[in-house]
Design a protein around this motif. Sequence first.
Motif, PDB file in Angstrom:
ATOM      1  N   GLY A 238       0.861  -1.169   0.000  1.00 47.52           N
ATOM      2  CA  GLY A 238       0.000   0.000   0.000  1.00 47.52           C
ATOM      3  C   GLY A 238       0.902   1.223   0.000  1.00 47.52           C
ATOM      4  O   GLY A 238       2.034   1.156   0.485  1.00 47.52           O
TER       5      GLY A 238
ATOM      6  N   THR B 292      -2.163  -5.551  -4.243  1.00 47.01           N
ATOM      7  CA  THR B 292      -2.632  -4.301  -3.671  1.00 47.01           C
ATOM      8  C   THR B 292      -4.138  -4.191  -3.874  1.00 47.01           C
ATOM      9  O   THR B 292      -4.765  -5.108  -4.413  1.00 47.01           O
ATOM     10  CB  THR B 292      -1.900  -3.099  -4.302  1.00 47.01           C
ATOM     11  OG1 THR B 292      -2.159  -1.925  -3.521  1.00 47.01           O
ATOM     12  CG2 THR B 292      -2.346  -2.862  -5.738  1.00 47.01           C
ATOM     13  N   ILE B 293      -4.725  -3.075  -3.443  1.00 53.50           N
ATOM     14  CA  ILE B 293      -6.169  -2.884  -3.603  1.00 53.50           C
ATOM     15  C   ILE B 293      -6.467  -2.082  -4.871  1.00 53.50           C
ATOM     16  O   ILE B 293      -5.582  -1.435  -5.436  1.00 53.50           O
ATOM     17  CB  ILE B 293      -6.802  -2.185  -2.377  1.00 53.50           C
ATOM     18  CG1 ILE B 293      -6.157  -0.827  -2.130  1.00 53.50           C
ATOM     19  CG2 ILE B 293      -6.711  -3.072  -1.153  1.00 53.50           C
ATOM     20  CD1 ILE B 293      -6.872   0.000  -1.092  1.00 53.50           C
ATOM     21  N   ASP B 294      -7.724  -2.119  -5.275  1.00 57.25           N
ATOM     22  CA  ASP B 294      -8.136  -1.474  -6.523  1.00 57.25           C
ATOM     23  C   ASP B 294      -7.850   0.025  -6.533  1.00 57.25           C
ATOM     24  O   ASP B 294      -7.581   0.610  -7.588  1.00 57.25           O
ATOM     25  CB  ASP B 294      -9.616  -1.737  -6.806  1.00 57.25           C
ATOM     26  CG  ASP B 294     -10.514  -1.553  -5.588  1.00 57.25           C
ATOM     27  OD1 ASP B 294     -10.067  -0.932  -4.601  1.00 57.25           O
ATOM     28  OD2 ASP B 294     -11.660  -2.026  -5.631  1.00 57.25           O
TER      29      ASP B 294
ATOM     30  N   LEU C 143      -6.815  -6.408  -5.868  1.00 57.84           N
ATOM     31  CA  LEU C 143      -7.941  -6.957  -5.124  1.00 57.84           C
ATOM     32  C   LEU C 143      -8.977  -5.878  -4.846  1.00 57.84           C
ATOM     33  O   LEU C 143      -8.622  -4.727  -4.564  1.00 57.84           O
ATOM     34  CB  LEU C 143      -7.451  -7.553  -3.805  1.00 57.84           C
ATOM     35  CG  LEU C 143      -6.422  -8.685  -3.935  1.00 57.84           C
ATOM     36  CD1 LEU C 143      -5.825  -9.003  -2.585  1.00 57.84           C
ATOM     37  CD2 LEU C 143      -7.053  -9.920  -4.557  1.00 57.84           C
TER      38      LEU C 143
ATOM     39  N   SER D 234     -11.437  -3.606  -2.924  1.00 61.78           N
ATOM     40  CA  SER D 234     -11.427  -3.115  -1.540  1.00 61.78           C
ATOM     41  C   SER D 234     -12.459  -3.846  -0.683  1.00 61.78           C
ATOM     42  O   SER D 234     -12.235  -4.096   0.505  1.00 61.78           O
ATOM     43  CB  SER D 234     -11.700  -1.610  -1.523  1.00 61.78           C
ATOM     44  OG  SER D 234     -10.686  -0.897  -2.189  1.00 61.78           O
TER      45      SER D 234
ATOM     46  N   VAL E 247     -10.987  -7.070   0.555  1.00 62.26           N
ATOM     47  CA  VAL E 247     -10.037  -6.833   1.635  1.00 62.26           C
ATOM     48  C   VAL E 247     -10.777  -6.475   2.922  1.00 62.26           C
ATOM     49  O   VAL E 247     -10.405  -6.919   4.016  1.00 62.26           O
ATOM     50  CB  VAL E 247      -9.041  -5.726   1.246  1.00 62.26           C
ATOM     51  CG1 VAL E 247      -8.097  -5.409   2.401  1.00 62.26           C
ATOM     52  CG2 VAL E 247      -8.244  -6.136   0.006  1.00 62.26           C
TER      53      VAL E 247
ATOM     54  N   LEU F 240     -10.187   1.144   5.378  1.00 61.89           N
ATOM     55  CA  LEU F 240      -9.750  -0.199   5.741  1.00 61.89           C
ATOM     56  C   LEU F 240      -8.749  -0.114   6.887  1.00 61.89           C
ATOM     57  O   LEU F 240      -7.992   0.861   6.980  1.00 61.89           O
ATOM     58  CB  LEU F 240      -9.075  -0.896   4.552  1.00 61.89           C
ATOM     59  CG  LEU F 240      -9.928  -1.136   3.314  1.00 61.89           C
ATOM     60  CD1 LEU F 240      -9.043  -1.558   2.147  1.00 61.89           C
ATOM     61  CD2 LEU F 240     -10.981  -2.209   3.601  1.00 61.89           C
TER      62      LEU F 240
ATOM     63  N   VAL G  11      -3.844  -2.493   4.445  1.00 62.21           N
ATOM     64  CA  VAL G  11      -3.837  -2.887   3.033  1.00 62.21           C
ATOM     65  C   VAL G  11      -2.820  -3.985   2.748  1.00 62.21           C
ATOM     66  O   VAL G  11      -3.148  -5.041   2.226  1.00 62.21           O
ATOM     67  CB  VAL G  11      -3.563  -1.670   2.119  1.00 62.21           C
ATOM     68  CG1 VAL G  11      -3.316  -2.113   0.666  1.00 62.21           C
ATOM     69  CG2 VAL G  11      -4.726  -0.691   2.162  1.00 62.21           C
TER      70      VAL G  11
ATOM     71  N   CYS H  14      -3.862  -7.949   1.768  1.00 59.83           N
ATOM     72  CA  CYS H  14      -3.673  -8.209   0.334  1.00 59.83           C
ATOM     73  C   CYS H  14      -2.736  -9.391   0.117  1.00 59.83           C
ATOM     74  O   CYS H  14      -3.001 -10.274  -0.703  1.00 59.83           O
ATOM     75  CB  CYS H  14      -3.128  -6.970  -0.368  1.00 59.83           C
ATOM     76  SG  CYS H  14      -4.362  -5.704  -0.697  1.00 59.83           S
TER      77      CYS H  14
END
Length: 256
Positions: free
Chosen positions: A138, A169-171, A193, A195, A198, A217, A220, A224
Amino acid sequence: MLDQHDCGIWLVRPDSEALALVLQQRLGGAIYRPWLIKDEQPVAQKQQFAEAYRRHPQWIVIAASGIAVRFLDGLPQDKHSDPAVVVLDEAGRFAVSLLAGHEGGANRLAYRVANVTGAMPIVTTATEALKPLVVGIGCRKGASVEQITAAVKLALSERQLNEVREMATIDLKADEPGLLAFCEQNDLPLRVLASSAVAARPWVTKASDWVQQIVGLPGVCEPCALIANPRGKLIVPKTALNGVAVAVVEDMGWHV
């Protein structure tokens, strides 16, 4: 973005139309709808695919893997010239790198398809399968490739980048230029991934108030990495440096 010459998207059934349109919108490519030709049967559709096979260097086939294998029967000739083929099931759950994983780019295409659809990328080539580490990451908006490189190397410590199978990682961070540049420079796929996924699995050793405030969140990098490697063990908890947070999960492998 792939143009129509780069990639063909083959639909076996009209039920896959919505999924194909999402792929085309995000990745580009030409959609093939073989059922639009009157009186065509499955055997004839196989022949249609054979005739189109060499038109594109990459294919996304939305079908069961068995159908894709039958379509490919007799077509592959050489791994250096065969088109890459990724098979995506009609529910969008698995993106399988089926043919020309390295040379044709099917492994990377599988990740691109997975990142668009939320599918799990399936890569079985030994080079990737034997790499035990997944790095969750992140970062603050605009983090440079140099900042990301330094943070990853700090987290890896004595472990090497060539042991890393993928970054995760997240979108919200999918288009970070520094992160994309890092992955490109080190020939690493990026697993993106949702959010929401997650949020449903908030595995963190210590929640971050700042991350909670910014992205909603508790963390991260740790979740993830753990989601991307579900049978793995967190060997490096969240390690932060200059606005970049990194966690490392090691695949514990398969044992009798």
